[in-house]
Scaffold this active site. Structure first.
Site, PDB file in Angstrom:
ATOM      1  N   SER A   8       0.841  -1.199   0.000  1.00 17.09           N
ATOM      2  CA  SER A   8       0.000   0.000   0.000  1.00 17.09           C
ATOM      3  C   SER A   8       0.875   1.248   0.000  1.00 17.09           C
ATOM      4  O   SER A   8       1.618   1.519   0.946  1.00 17.09           O
ATOM      5  CB  SER A   8      -0.908  -0.001   1.235  1.00 17.09           C
ATOM      6  OG  SER A   8      -1.599   1.226   1.283  1.00 17.09           O
ATOM      7  N   HIS A  33      -1.039  -1.070  -4.424  1.00 14.96           N
ATOM      8  CA  HIS A  33      -2.352  -0.770  -3.831  1.00 14.96           C
ATOM      9  C   HIS A  33      -2.424   0.733  -3.570  1.00 14.96           C
ATOM     10  O   HIS A  33      -1.552   1.304  -2.910  1.00 14.96           O
ATOM     11  CB  HIS A  33      -2.530  -1.558  -2.538  1.00 14.96           C
ATOM     12  CG  HIS A  33      -3.891  -1.404  -1.914  1.00 14.96           C
ATOM     13  ND1 HIS A  33      -5.003  -2.089  -2.368  1.00 14.96           N
ATOM     14  CD2 HIS A  33      -4.320  -0.638  -0.883  1.00 14.96           C
ATOM     15  CE1 HIS A  33      -6.053  -1.755  -1.626  1.00 14.96           C
ATOM     16  NE2 HIS A  33      -5.668  -0.860  -0.724  1.00 14.96           N
ATOM     17  N   ASP A  35      -4.722   3.815  -2.189  1.00 15.21           N
ATOM     18  CA  ASP A  35      -5.858   4.153  -1.319  1.00 15.21           C
ATOM     19  C   ASP A  35      -6.312   5.589  -1.514  1.00 15.21           C
ATOM     20  O   ASP A  35      -5.566   6.527  -1.203  1.00 15.21           O
ATOM     21  CB  ASP A  35      -5.437   4.002   0.152  1.00 15.21           C
ATOM     22  CG  ASP A  35      -5.275   2.551   0.551  1.00 15.21           C
ATOM     23  OD1 ASP A  35      -6.219   1.776   0.370  1.00 15.21           O
ATOM     24  OD2 ASP A  35      -4.193   2.198   1.057  1.00 15.21           O
ATOM     25  N   MET A  37      -8.875   8.430  -0.280  1.00 18.81           N
ATOM     26  CA  MET A  37      -9.760   8.793   0.850  1.00 18.81           C
ATOM     27  C   MET A  37     -10.232  10.229   0.690  1.00 18.81           C
ATOM     28  O   MET A  37      -9.438  11.100   0.330  1.00 18.81           O
ATOM     29  CB  MET A  37      -8.985   8.678   2.168  1.00 18.81           C
ATOM     30  CG  MET A  37      -8.377   7.309   2.398  1.00 18.81           C
ATOM     31  SD  MET A  37      -7.439   7.299   3.927  1.00 18.81           S
ATOM     32  CE  MET A  37      -6.784   5.638   3.881  1.00 18.81           C
ATOM     33  N   HIS A  66      -8.264   1.491  -4.488  1.00 24.14           N
ATOM     34  CA  HIS A  66      -9.247   1.274  -3.420  1.00 24.14           C
ATOM     35  C   HIS A  66      -9.892   2.617  -3.101  1.00 24.14           C
ATOM     36  O   HIS A  66      -9.262   3.486  -2.505  1.00 24.14           O
ATOM     37  CB  HIS A  66      -8.506   0.688  -2.201  1.00 24.14           C
ATOM     38  CG  HIS A  66      -9.358   0.467  -1.003  1.00 24.14           C
ATOM     39  ND1 HIS A  66      -8.812   0.139   0.230  1.00 24.14           N
ATOM     40  CD2 HIS A  66     -10.707   0.499  -0.824  1.00 24.14           C
ATOM     41  CE1 HIS A  66      -9.793  -0.005   1.108  1.00 24.14           C
ATOM     42  NE2 HIS A  66     -10.936   0.216   0.502  1.00 24.14           N
ATOM     43  N   MET A  68     -12.141   4.865  -1.103  1.00 20.68           N
ATOM     44  CA  MET A  68     -12.872   5.072   0.151  1.00 20.68           C
ATOM     45  C   MET A  68     -13.500   6.455   0.058  1.00 20.68           C
ATOM     46  O   MET A  68     -13.094   7.404   0.745  1.00 20.68           O
ATOM     47  CB  MET A  68     -11.889   4.972   1.340  1.00 20.68           C
ATOM     48  CG  MET A  68     -11.459   3.544   1.594  1.00 20.68           C
ATOM     49  SD  MET A  68      -9.948   3.431   2.565  1.00 20.68           S
ATOM     50  CE  MET A  68      -8.749   3.509   1.238  1.00 20.68           C
ATOM     51  N   MET A 137     -12.147  -5.685   4.574  1.00 18.20           N
ATOM     52  CA  MET A 137     -11.363  -4.769   5.413  1.00 18.20           C
ATOM     53  C   MET A 137     -11.120  -5.440   6.764  1.00 18.20           C
ATOM     54  O   MET A 137     -12.065  -5.832   7.455  1.00 18.20           O
ATOM     55  CB  MET A 137     -12.116  -3.453   5.644  1.00 18.20           C
ATOM     56  CG  MET A 137     -12.159  -2.506   4.465  1.00 18.20           C
ATOM     57  SD  MET A 137     -10.568  -2.054   3.765  1.00 18.20           S
ATOM     58  CE  MET A 137      -9.708  -1.339   5.162  1.00 18.20           C
ATOM     59  N   ASP A 175      -7.245  -6.375   3.632  1.00 15.66           N
ATOM     60  CA  ASP A 175      -6.559  -5.081   3.705  1.00 15.66           C
ATOM     61  C   ASP A 175      -6.637  -4.541   5.133  1.00 15.66           C
ATOM     62  O   ASP A 175      -7.728  -4.288   5.650  1.00 15.66           O
ATOM     63  CB  ASP A 175      -7.264  -4.118   2.730  1.00 15.66           C
ATOM     64  CG  ASP A 175      -6.591  -2.762   2.647  1.00 15.66           C
ATOM     65  OD1 ASP A 175      -5.545  -2.558   3.281  1.00 15.66           O
ATOM     66  OD2 ASP A 175      -7.135  -1.899   1.919  1.00 15.66           O
TER      67      ASP A 175
HETATM   68  C1  DX5 Z   1      -6.702   1.552   5.210  1.00 18.05           C
HETATM   69  C2  DX5 Z   1      -6.194   1.287   3.822  1.00 18.05           C
HETATM   70  C3  DX5 Z   1      -5.117   0.278   3.755  1.00 18.05           C
HETATM   71  C4  DX5 Z   1      -3.868   0.656   4.499  1.00 18.05           C
HETATM   72  C5  DX5 Z   1      -3.273  -0.620   5.008  1.00 18.05           C
HETATM   73  O1  DX5 Z   1      -7.839   2.296   5.173  1.00 18.05           O
HETATM   74  O2  DX5 Z   1      -7.236   0.814   2.989  1.00 18.05           O
HETATM   75  O3  DX5 Z   1      -4.811  -0.094   2.416  1.00 18.05           O
HETATM   76  O4  DX5 Z   1      -2.931   1.339   3.718  1.00 18.05           O
HETATM   77  O5  DX5 Z   1      -2.176  -0.307   5.778  1.00 18.05           O
HETATM   78  P1  DX5 Z   1      -1.603  -1.263   6.906  1.00 18.05           P
HETATM   79  O6  DX5 Z   1      -1.088  -2.494   6.203  1.00 18.05           O
HETATM   80  O7  DX5 Z   1      -0.545  -0.444   7.520  1.00 18.05           O
HETATM   81  O8  DX5 Z   1      -2.729  -1.614   7.849  1.00 18.05           O
HETATM   82 ZN    ZN Z   2      -6.680  -0.104   0.977  1.00 16.82          ZN
END
Ligand code: DX5
Ligand code: ZN
Length: 223
Positions: A8, A33, A35, A37, A66, A68, A137, A175
């Site tokens: 990630s 990956h 993310d 947000m 991903h 969010m 998740m 994840d």
């Molecule tokens: C959290 C993200 C993850 C995050 C995972 O909301 O979707 O992808 O980066 O990070 P770790 O492996 O540190 O929990």
């Molecule tokens: Zn993620």
């Protein structure tokens, strides 16, 4: 099914992003990956299109986006154009999930749905045949470096039961809080794709950690 390691980028050093992206290219990792947000669906803001375009320029492996975010439909085509290979939307953020999944597929991406820790797997019953992947998740979304939630194992079992005879090629991705300490039991439980941020980037040698992850899951059979 092959085991996929997806570091990630959220845990990368943004001051040295190119270096960290090249590290992933040269490692045994399978996907990037990414993310996204929005500060609305989750209580944090990360990054969006400009950074995805940078990642796309450098990445030699598929980019697993991903989302969010609220109102994902409005942004799917732009994420696809910016370089997403797969797009995951959240069950909890999509009022018209069937339509959203078609939009993702029409944009030429693998379609995936993420479930928050409190969301039961069986809510996907009427859409499971349309999906390429389900992301379970194992922390509440919004931040890297959180503690893995143990109930994830029950959800993996529920998902395996749901796909049996219906969509057995579906990729099961987990994840949040995934690292060398739990990757083997997760693999044994049936997970095919492992997202890992903090456990890779905060380790002394991220390339070696990725190799170790690959080696740890390499000989595991899912049950
Ligand atoms: C959290 C993200 C993850 C995050 C995972 O909301 O979707 O992808 O980066 O990070 P770790 O492996 O540190 O929990
Ligand atoms: Zn993620």
């Amino acid at each position: 099914m092959q085991h996929i390691i997806a570091p990630s980028i959220l845990s990368a050093d943004f001051g040295n992003l190119q270096r960290d992206l090249e590290m992933i290219n040269q490692s045994e990792a399978d996907w990037f990956h990414f993310d996204v947000m929005d500060g609305v669906f989750v209580p944090n803001i990360s990054f969006g299109f400009p950074i995805l375009k940078v990642v796309k320029k450098i990445a030699k492996k598929p980019i697993d986006v991903h989302l969010m975010i609220a109102n994902a439909d409005n942004y799917i085509q732009e994420f696809a154009d910016a370089g997403a290979d797969s797009i995951t939307v959240h069950y909890e953020a999509c009022a018209h999930l069937h339509r959203t999944i078609q939009v993702i597929k029409n944009a030429g991406c693998k379609a995936s749905v993420a479930l928050n820790p409190h969301t039961p797997v069986n809510l996907l019953q009427d859409i499971i045949g349309d999906l390429d992947m389900v992301l379970i998740m194992s922390v509440n979304p919004g931040f890297g470096g959180q503690k893995f939630i143990q109930n994830t194992y029950k959800k993996i079992n529920d998902l395996k039961a749901l796909i049996r005879g219906v969509n057995e090629d579906l990729i099961i991705e987990v994840d949040g809080g995934v690292g060398l300490d739990n990757i083997v039991p997760l693999s044994r439980a049936g997970v095919n794709a492992f997202v890992s941020g903090n456990s890779i980037f905060a380790s002394e040698n991220p390339t070696n950690t990725i190799s170790e992850m690959k080696r740890f899951v390499g000989n595991q059979q899912s049950i």
